[in-house]
Design a protein around this motif. Structure first.
Motif, short mmCIF file in Angstrom:
data_model
loop_
_atom_site.label_atom_id
_atom_site.label_comp_id
_atom_site.label_asym_id
_atom_site.label_seq_id
_atom_site.Cartn_x
_atom_site.Cartn_y
_atom_site.Cartn_z
N ASN A 91 -13.95 -3.51 -0.85
CA ASN A 91 -14.18 -2.08 -0.60
C ASN A 91 -13.60 -1.56 0.72
O ASN A 91 -13.22 -0.41 0.82
CB ASN A 91 -15.65 -1.70 -0.78
N LEU A 92 -13.51 -2.45 1.75
CA LEU A 92 -12.96 -1.96 3.02
C LEU A 92 -11.49 -1.57 2.87
O LEU A 92 -10.97 -0.78 3.64
CB LEU A 92 -13.03 -3.07 4.08
N PHE A 93 -10.83 -2.17 1.89
CA PHE A 93 -9.38 -1.98 1.78
C PHE A 93 -9.01 -1.17 0.53
O PHE A 93 -8.37 -0.14 0.61
CB PHE A 93 -8.69 -3.35 1.75
N ASP A 94 -9.51 -1.64 -0.62
CA ASP A 94 -9.18 -0.99 -1.90
C ASP A 94 -9.74 0.42 -1.92
O ASP A 94 -9.01 1.41 -2.13
CB ASP A 94 -9.76 -1.92 -2.97
N ASN A 95 -11.04 0.58 -1.66
CA ASN A 95 -11.65 1.91 -1.74
C ASN A 95 -11.09 2.84 -0.67
O ASN A 95 -10.84 4.00 -0.92
CB ASN A 95 -13.17 1.82 -1.61
N ARG A 96 -10.91 2.28 0.54
CA ARG A 96 -10.48 3.14 1.63
C ARG A 96 -8.97 3.43 1.57
O ARG A 96 -8.56 4.57 1.43
CB ARG A 96 -10.84 2.48 2.97
N TYR A 97 -8.16 2.37 1.65
CA TYR A 97 -6.71 2.62 1.72
C TYR A 97 -6.11 2.87 0.34
O TYR A 97 -5.20 3.67 0.19
CB TYR A 97 -6.00 1.44 2.41
N GLY A 98 -6.62 2.15 -0.66
CA GLY A 98 -6.07 2.30 -2.01
C GLY A 98 -6.42 3.65 -2.61
O GLY A 98 -5.55 4.44 -2.99
N THR A 99 -7.73 3.97 -2.67
CA THR A 99 -8.13 5.25 -3.25
C THR A 99 -7.65 6.38 -2.36
O THR A 99 -7.23 7.44 -2.85
CB THR A 99 -9.67 5.34 -3.41
N GLY A 100 -7.73 6.16 -1.04
CA GLY A 100 -7.28 7.20 -0.11
C GLY A 100 -5.86 7.63 -0.41
O GLY A 100 -5.59 8.81 -0.69
N GLN A 101 -4.94 6.67 -0.43
CA GLN A 101 -3.53 7.02 -0.63
C GLN A 101 -3.25 7.50 -2.06
O GLN A 101 -2.56 8.48 -2.28
CB GLN A 101 -2.64 5.81 -0.31
N SER A 102 -3.81 6.79 -3.04
CA SER A 102 -3.44 7.14 -4.42
C SER A 102 -4.08 8.46 -4.86
O SER A 102 -3.56 9.12 -5.77
CB SER A 102 -3.79 6.00 -5.38
N THR A 103 -5.18 8.86 -4.22
CA THR A 103 -5.75 10.17 -4.55
C THR A 103 -4.83 11.28 -4.04
O THR A 103 -4.57 12.27 -4.74
CB THR A 103 -7.18 10.30 -3.97
N VAL A 104 -4.30 11.10 -2.83
CA VAL A 104 -3.30 12.05 -2.32
C VAL A 104 -2.12 12.09 -3.29
O VAL A 104 -1.66 13.16 -3.71
CB VAL A 104 -2.82 11.62 -0.91
#
Ligand SMILES: NC(=O)c1ccc[n+]([C@@H]2O[C@H](COP(=O)([O-])OP(=O)(O)OC[C@H]3O[C@@H](n4cnc5c(N)ncnc54)[C@H](O)[C@@H]3O)[C@@H](O)[C@H]2O)c1
Length: 419
Positions: free
Chosen positions: A181-194
């Motif tokens: 969650n520290l990486f996938d939810n934050r950086y993954g969802t963060g970038q791919s939602t943009v």
């Protein structure tokens, strides 16, 4: 082999994408190489209800290399990459039941097909497979050694089942692993939602008022990226600690009713229900865009929006439905309120799924090794797995860190030494 995919002739394109993402998944590749030799999942039937993306394909290949007999179905009707599904069937001999845009009935038929595989191990992204086994196929549930859960919403549902005494087999909360969650939810969802919002709308984020509902790992990832692109970001929260964090991270924090008239773009990522509803749509500007990146399509009250609109919604672009309200204001809903990063873009980049899926594969091996010893509870991923994954990820990035000296180890474990 039974399967249900959109078109088999999409396979060559899917194969290219699977191979492209494999390049950015070095940790998962190491797991696959070991699994190929040791076959720790030999002969185990495994059903996985996940977003059918190129990264998931590489996880499936890894489980298959470990000896598992695997069937995949979609964990969301809009997230399937049809070319990847075709390649999994054609090139890797993995049964897939998933078609992008499938209706709700087909979605559940596909889950049923995965359950009819009589799995001994299951994998979920949102707990739909586990909850269906519990409600409709309890006999099959008796043979499940354990299940892996990939997302926050799924873990919440499974903990509720455990609390009610309804859970019948062990579950590993892969989502709660820090390597997830520290990486996938934050950086993954963060970038791919943009990425999903831009692909769907082509809007400029600079200068826009972006309202983010929920300052969890996903919310803070998305908010930070929008800030970096020049948006004025507003956070709405219900948790006082999270709201404080958002305020001290430099965001404006307010109630949704205050944010509604200001926002140009709204994105929910809370795991909660009806976060954006009639009272908020009533206050929004003409042309406001509403999107969701939380797991289920319940965060935006779409029936309320439909009721408030004067005419049927009209599709103004791919993934953009426009609702015209009685006073002429237009509200644009993205991707039917389903997770925008998977519906309109490609989900998380491979590099971050590398960690999540290496953790998934190793947790699967662990569950099989523990067969018979685990209770019908929600377990955390063992810390050895997290250490291994984070160490190898760093190595793959050619980053080296210091090690504790003997003196430091002693100092950190003692209470006698002060200044
Ligand atoms: N789009 C994706 O690919 C993707 C990836 C990972 C997780 N998810 C999903 O995104 C959602 C959020 O995940 P997370 O890991 O950030 O969860 P989290 O629990 O860390 O954060 C959710 C936050 O939302 C807040 N919240 C709850 N109800 C709210 C409301 N009514 N208004 C404002 N804030 C509210 C909570 O207080 C919490 O801080 C979950 O549904 C999760 O399954 C989606």
């Amino acid at each position: 082999m039974n399967y249900d995919i959109k078109r088999a002739d999409l396979a060559p394109e899917g194969k290219k994408r699977i191979e492209w993402s494999d390049h950015d998944m070095p940790v998962l590749r190491l797991v696959r190489e070991r699994f190929e030799k040791e076959k720790p999942l030999a002969g185990k039937r495994l059903s996985a209800c996940l977003h059918i993306t190129a990264e998931t394909a590489n996880l499936a290949r890894t489980l298959q290399a470990g000896g598992a007999d695997i069937v995949l179905c979609a964990s969301n009707p809009l997230s399937t990459q049809d070319d990847v599904a075709a390649s999994l069937v054609n090139d890797y001999g993995i049964a897939v039941f998933a078609i992008k845009g499938e209706d709700t009935e087909t979605y559940y038929q596909h889950i049923k097909a995965a359950i009819e595989h009589s799995p001994q191990v299951t994998m979920d992204d949102g707990a739909d497979l586990v909850s269906n086994i519990h409600s409709d196929f309890p006999e099959i549930g008796k043979h499940v050694l354990g299940s892996m859960e990939e997302t926050t919403t799924g873990v919440i549902r499974l903990r509720a089942m455990e609390r009610d005494g309804a859970l019948k087999f062990p579950v590993i909360a892969v989502n709660d692993a820090l390597t997830k969650n520290l990486f996938d939810n934050r950086y993954g969802t963060g970038q791919s939602t943009v990425d999903g919002i831009i692909r769907a709308t082509d809007i400029l984020l600079a200068g826009k008022n972006v309202v983010v509902a929920g300052y969890g790992w996903c919310g803070r990832g998305f908010a930070t990226r929008c800030k970096g692109m020049g948006s004025n970001v507003i956070i709405t929260e219900v948790n006082s600690i999270r709201a404080l964090e958002a305020a001290m991270d430099g965001f404006r924090v307010m109630k949704m009713e205050e944010a509604a008239p200001i926002g140009d773009l709204f994105c929910t990522m809370t795991g909660d229900i009806r976060v954006l509803r009639a009272e908020h749509f009533n206050l929004m500007k003409d042309g406001a865009i509403v999107a969701n990146s939380g797991h289920f399509n319940v965060e935006i009250d779409i029936p309320a929006l439909e009721e408030m609109a004067t005419e049927c919604r009209r599709q103004v672009r791919n993934f953009v439905d426009q609702f015209i309200l009685k006073d002429g204001r237009r509200i644009n809903l993205l991707a039917e309120g389903r997770l925008i990063n998977l519906a309109a873009a490609e989900g998380h980049p491979a590099s971050v799924m590398d960690m999540s899926f290496a953790t998934q594969a190793l947790a699967t091996e662990w569950v099989i090794k523990q067969a018979g010893k685990l209770k019908a509870k929600v377990y955390n991923v063992p810390t050895e797995i997290e250490d291994w994954v984070s160490r190898l990820k760093l190595e793959s990035m050619n980053i080296h860190i210091d090690e504790l000296t003997e003196e430091q180890k002693e100092y950190l474990s003692s209470w006698q030494m002060g200044t």
